[in-house]
Design a protein around this motif. Structure first.
Motif, mmCIF file in Angstrom:
data_model
loop_
_atom_site.group_PDB
_atom_site.id
_atom_site.type_symbol
_atom_site.label_atom_id
_atom_site.label_comp_id
_atom_site.label_asym_id
_atom_site.label_seq_id
_atom_site.Cartn_x
_atom_site.Cartn_y
_atom_site.Cartn_z
ATOM 1 N N ARG A 329 0.840 -1.208 0.000
ATOM 2 C CA ARG A 329 0.000 0.000 0.000
ATOM 3 C C ARG A 329 0.871 1.253 0.000
ATOM 4 O O ARG A 329 0.624 2.209 -0.751
ATOM 5 C CB ARG A 329 -0.909 -0.016 1.227
ATOM 6 N N ASP A 330 1.910 1.271 0.827
ATOM 7 C CA ASP A 330 2.797 2.431 0.898
ATOM 8 C C ASP A 330 3.573 2.615 -0.403
ATOM 9 O O ASP A 330 3.858 3.747 -0.816
ATOM 10 C CB ASP A 330 3.767 2.282 2.067
ATOM 11 N N GLU A 331 3.910 1.483 -1.051
ATOM 12 C CA GLU A 331 4.624 1.585 -2.324
ATOM 13 C C GLU A 331 3.726 2.193 -3.402
ATOM 14 O O GLU A 331 4.173 3.012 -4.220
ATOM 15 C CB GLU A 331 5.126 0.205 -2.753
ATOM 16 N N LEU A 332 2.448 1.802 -3.410
ATOM 17 C CA LEU A 332 1.508 2.417 -4.354
ATOM 18 C C LEU A 332 1.398 3.912 -4.099
ATOM 19 O O LEU A 332 1.382 4.723 -5.052
ATOM 20 C CB LEU A 332 0.126 1.766 -4.235
ATOM 21 N N ALA A 333 1.313 4.285 -2.832
ATOM 22 C CA ALA A 333 1.214 5.707 -2.500
ATOM 23 C C ALA A 333 2.468 6.456 -2.935
ATOM 24 O O ALA A 333 2.394 7.597 -3.422
ATOM 25 C CB ALA A 333 0.996 5.869 -0.995
ATOM 26 N N ARG A 334 3.645 5.810 -2.776
ATOM 27 C CA ARG A 334 4.888 6.455 -3.202
ATOM 28 C C ARG A 334 4.907 6.647 -4.714
ATOM 29 O O ARG A 334 5.230 7.721 -5.213
ATOM 30 C CB ARG A 334 6.087 5.615 -2.780
ATOM 31 N N ILE A 335 4.534 5.585 -5.451
ATOM 32 C CA ILE A 335 4.546 5.654 -6.917
ATOM 33 C C ILE A 335 3.603 6.737 -7.416
ATOM 34 O O ILE A 335 3.971 7.570 -8.259
ATOM 35 C CB ILE A 335 4.166 4.291 -7.525
ATOM 36 N N LEU A 336 2.397 6.755 -6.889
ATOM 37 C CA LEU A 336 1.385 7.686 -7.393
ATOM 38 C C LEU A 336 1.533 9.077 -6.804
ATOM 39 O O LEU A 336 1.155 10.063 -7.435
ATOM 40 C CB LEU A 336 -0.019 7.140 -7.098
ATOM 41 N N GLY A 337 2.070 9.171 -5.610
ATOM 42 C CA GLY A 337 2.196 10.475 -4.970
ATOM 43 C C GLY A 337 3.494 11.179 -5.262
ATOM 44 O O GLY A 337 3.567 12.418 -5.210
ATOM 45 N N THR A 338 4.530 10.422 -5.583
ATOM 46 C CA THR A 338 5.846 11.010 -5.829
ATOM 47 C C THR A 338 6.162 11.085 -7.313
ATOM 48 O O THR A 338 6.648 12.094 -7.820
ATOM 49 C CB THR A 338 6.943 10.182 -5.121
ATOM 50 N N ASP A 339 5.848 9.991 -8.008
ATOM 51 C CA ASP A 339 6.217 9.928 -9.419
ATOM 52 C C ASP A 339 5.180 10.576 -10.344
ATOM 53 O O ASP A 339 5.403 10.699 -11.530
ATOM 54 C CB ASP A 339 6.413 8.461 -9.844
ATOM 55 N N THR A 340 4.036 10.930 -9.797
ATOM 56 C CA THR A 340 2.999 11.593 -10.589
ATOM 57 C C THR A 340 2.516 12.820 -9.825
ATOM 58 O O THR A 340 2.949 13.088 -8.706
ATOM 59 C CB THR A 340 1.793 10.671 -10.858
ATOM 60 N N GLU A 341 1.590 13.546 -10.412
ATOM 61 C CA GLU A 341 1.055 14.736 -9.749
ATOM 62 C C GLU A 341 -0.268 14.441 -9.044
ATOM 63 O O GLU A 341 -0.933 15.349 -8.557
ATOM 64 C CB GLU A 341 0.847 15.845 -10.780
ATOM 65 N N LEU A 342 -0.646 13.182 -8.956
ATOM 66 C CA LEU A 342 -1.911 12.821 -8.318
ATOM 67 C C LEU A 342 -1.839 12.999 -6.806
ATOM 68 O O LEU A 342 -0.820 12.697 -6.181
ATOM 69 C CB LEU A 342 -2.271 11.367 -8.621
ATOM 70 N N ARG A 343 -2.913 13.486 -6.221
ATOM 71 C CA ARG A 343 -3.101 13.402 -4.779
ATOM 72 C C ARG A 343 -3.988 12.190 -4.550
ATOM 73 O O ARG A 343 -5.110 12.142 -5.042
ATOM 74 C CB ARG A 343 -3.771 14.667 -4.242
ATOM 75 N N VAL A 344 -3.485 11.198 -3.821
ATOM 76 C CA VAL A 344 -4.174 9.915 -3.734
ATOM 77 C C VAL A 344 -4.495 9.602 -2.276
ATOM 78 O O VAL A 344 -3.615 9.164 -1.517
ATOM 79 C CB VAL A 344 -3.316 8.783 -4.344
ATOM 80 N N PRO A 345 -5.728 9.834 -1.863
ATOM 81 C CA PRO A 345 -6.094 9.538 -0.472
ATOM 82 C C PRO A 345 -6.176 8.036 -0.224
ATOM 83 O O PRO A 345 -6.364 7.244 -1.148
ATOM 84 C CB PRO A 345 -7.468 10.192 -0.330
ATOM 85 N N VAL A 346 -6.026 7.665 1.038
ATOM 86 C CA VAL A 346 -6.162 6.272 1.461
ATOM 87 C C VAL A 346 -7.480 6.155 2.216
ATOM 88 O O VAL A 346 -7.746 6.932 3.137
ATOM 89 C CB VAL A 346 -4.976 5.849 2.355
ATOM 90 N N LEU A 347 -8.317 5.202 1.823
ATOM 91 C CA LEU A 347 -9.643 5.086 2.403
ATOM 92 C C LEU A 347 -10.060 3.636 2.577
ATOM 93 O O LEU A 347 -9.618 2.755 1.846
ATOM 94 C CB LEU A 347 -10.678 5.821 1.547
ATOM 95 N N GLY A 348 -10.918 3.396 3.557
ATOM 96 C CA GLY A 348 -11.468 2.072 3.792
ATOM 97 C C GLY A 348 -12.707 1.836 2.953
ATOM 98 O O GLY A 348 -13.247 2.766 2.347
ATOM 99 N N THR A 349 -13.166 0.602 2.930
ATOM 100 C CA THR A 349 -14.356 0.253 2.141
ATOM 101 C C THR A 349 -15.168 -0.827 2.845
ATOM 102 O O THR A 349 -14.610 -1.690 3.520
ATOM 103 C CB THR A 349 -13.963 -0.228 0.729
ATOM 104 N N GLY A 350 -16.463 -0.757 2.662
ATOM 105 C CA GLY A 350 -17.341 -1.775 3.222
ATOM 106 C C GLY A 350 -17.648 -2.892 2.256
ATOM 107 O O GLY A 350 -18.407 -3.798 2.592
ATOM 108 N N ALA A 351 -17.083 -2.840 1.055
ATOM 109 C CA ALA A 351 -17.376 -3.853 0.041
ATOM 110 C C ALA A 351 -16.291 -4.926 0.013
ATOM 111 O O ALA A 351 -15.106 -4.629 0.174
ATOM 112 C CB ALA A 351 -17.489 -3.198 -1.340
#
Length: 405
Positions: A329-351
């Protein structure tokens, strides 16, 4: 083939002209058409196509025997009259992301696979994630062979009719051992991203959830000649229990839904002898879920006793809380948050998802694509095409970061 053209090609498959929703049930004609589409996409890209012992479809780039593979995908089946995005968005996006990687000239250092897990929704046999549960050993062969649809057809009979061997199903540790990471892209089944103004999110955890069957047994009688005082009407107890479920969920900050019902003898002029209702309940933690379900059952038993009705309650399925692999999960956040300009929140799900089932056996993560309506399991389910394309790019970034380094 572009995301748009693939999406347009898959869109009509299994769609009901009456409801506008989808009826892509496991081992039916619509399911076969979806599976044929998946195979065509795999072969058109020169991927090695295979079906595993549990009917899940795989498309490989690179040698799976090397191990430590990066896998992405989702499912193509649907709930009754469901929406177009739940499941298929992850599969179409996986093929589109692979196309984008190739367009970038990315060179893989790990095998890459796209998967379509069978019978994820459980619409036909009443149990979700059958394909991934069998693969992970979370569903035994004996339990699977006892699954029956509304017409009395067993899972083995349905698989055999569709051309698959039901005697081959079972745990597949060798296949799971090849997987180093599984990333499932999915339309968000809620409005968190819409409210935050973000296109893409990363899943933190799946709430614990389960399905319980409530059997209210009374006495069939004539609707026109039986005095109200003489009735043992299970419909009354069921109706009061539905309201109790709403109250208990509101008090606990959880969700509880009676979404399916069976009535016998099901006559307009007959008092029912049996009302069978299925409860789906989910909460952020196990203690809260236990409180909600216990409260609903307690109320149901009180209502049943007051109306002279017998009650049986059986838990048919249950999935504990799933914490997705923190490192992945942290690696995905690093890739998308550092290597791109996306702001990517982390959220839970009931599904629930196949990623949740596999999480106990392989590192798993999920990406969510914004759903502006928050509607899911309905024909009104929606994601804007530009958000879907952003999801494809985000998935391609993730796959490149995981499989090309």
């Amino acid at each position: 083939m572009s995301f748009h053209s693939m999406w347009a090609e898959l869109l009509p498959v299994g769609r009901s002209s009456a409801s506008g929703g989808y009826r892509r049930y496991a081992w039916t004609g619509a399911d076969a058409d979806c599976r044929a589409w998946f195979r065509q996409q795999a072969e058109a890209r020169g991927l090695a196509y295979e079906v595993d012992r549990n009917g899940n479809q795989w498309a490989w780039l690179g040698d799976p025997a090397e191990g430590d593979a990066v896998v992405t995908g989702s499912h193509l089946d649907s709930v009754p009259d469901g929406g177009a995005f739940d499941g298929p968005l992850g599969v179409v996006s996986a093929f589109a992301a692979l196309d984008e990687l190739r367009g970038r000239g990315a060179r893989l250092t790990r095998p890459l696979s796209i998967v379509n897990f069978g019978d994820e929704e459980g619409a036909r046999f009443g149990l979700a994630c059958v394909g991934s549960r069998l693969t992970a050993g979370a569903l035994t062969v004996e339990q699977a062979h006892r699954l029956t649809d509304g017409d009395g057809i067993t899972l083995p009979q349905a698989m055999e009719a569709a051309g698959y061997d039901p005697d081959a199903i079972g745990p597949d540790p060798e296949r799971l051992g090849r997987i180093g990471a599984f990333v499932e892209l999915h339309v968000e089944q809620g409005r968190a991203l819409d409210l935050s103004g973000d296109r893409i999110g990363i899943a933190s955890a799946i709430w614990p959830h389960g399905r319980w069957r409530f059997d209210f047994r009374g006495e069939a009688n004539h609707a026109g000649t039986t005095r109200l005082a003489d009735r043992r009407d299970p419909m009354l107890s069921y109706a009061e229990t539905v309201l109790a479920a709403r109250r208990e969920a509101e008090l606990a900050g959880a969700v509880a839904t009676f979404g399916k019902i069976g009535v016998e003898p099901n006559g307009v002029n007959a008092i029912p002898s049996l009302v069978r209702g299925w409860l789906d309940s989910r909460a952020a933690d196990q203690a809260t879920l236990d409180t909600v379900v216990t409260g609903i059952e307690k109320a149901a038993r009180e209502y049943a006793a007051a109306h002279g009705v017998d009650l049986g309650v059986e838990r048919e399925s249950f999935t504990p809380v799933v914490e997705f692999d923190h490192a992945l999960r942290d690696e995905l956040a690093r890739i998308l948050g550092t290597d791109t300009e996306l702001r990517v929140p982390v959220l839970g799900t009931g599904a629930g998802h196949d990623a949740g089932i596999l999480s106990g056996r392989v590192p798993t993560a999920m990406l969510f694509v914004r759903n502006p309506t928050g509607v899911s399991h309905s024909p009104a389910e929606y994601a804007a095409e530009d958000d879907c394309v952003a999801g494809v790019s985000a998935l391609a970034d993730v796959l490149e970061g995981l499989a090309c380094t």
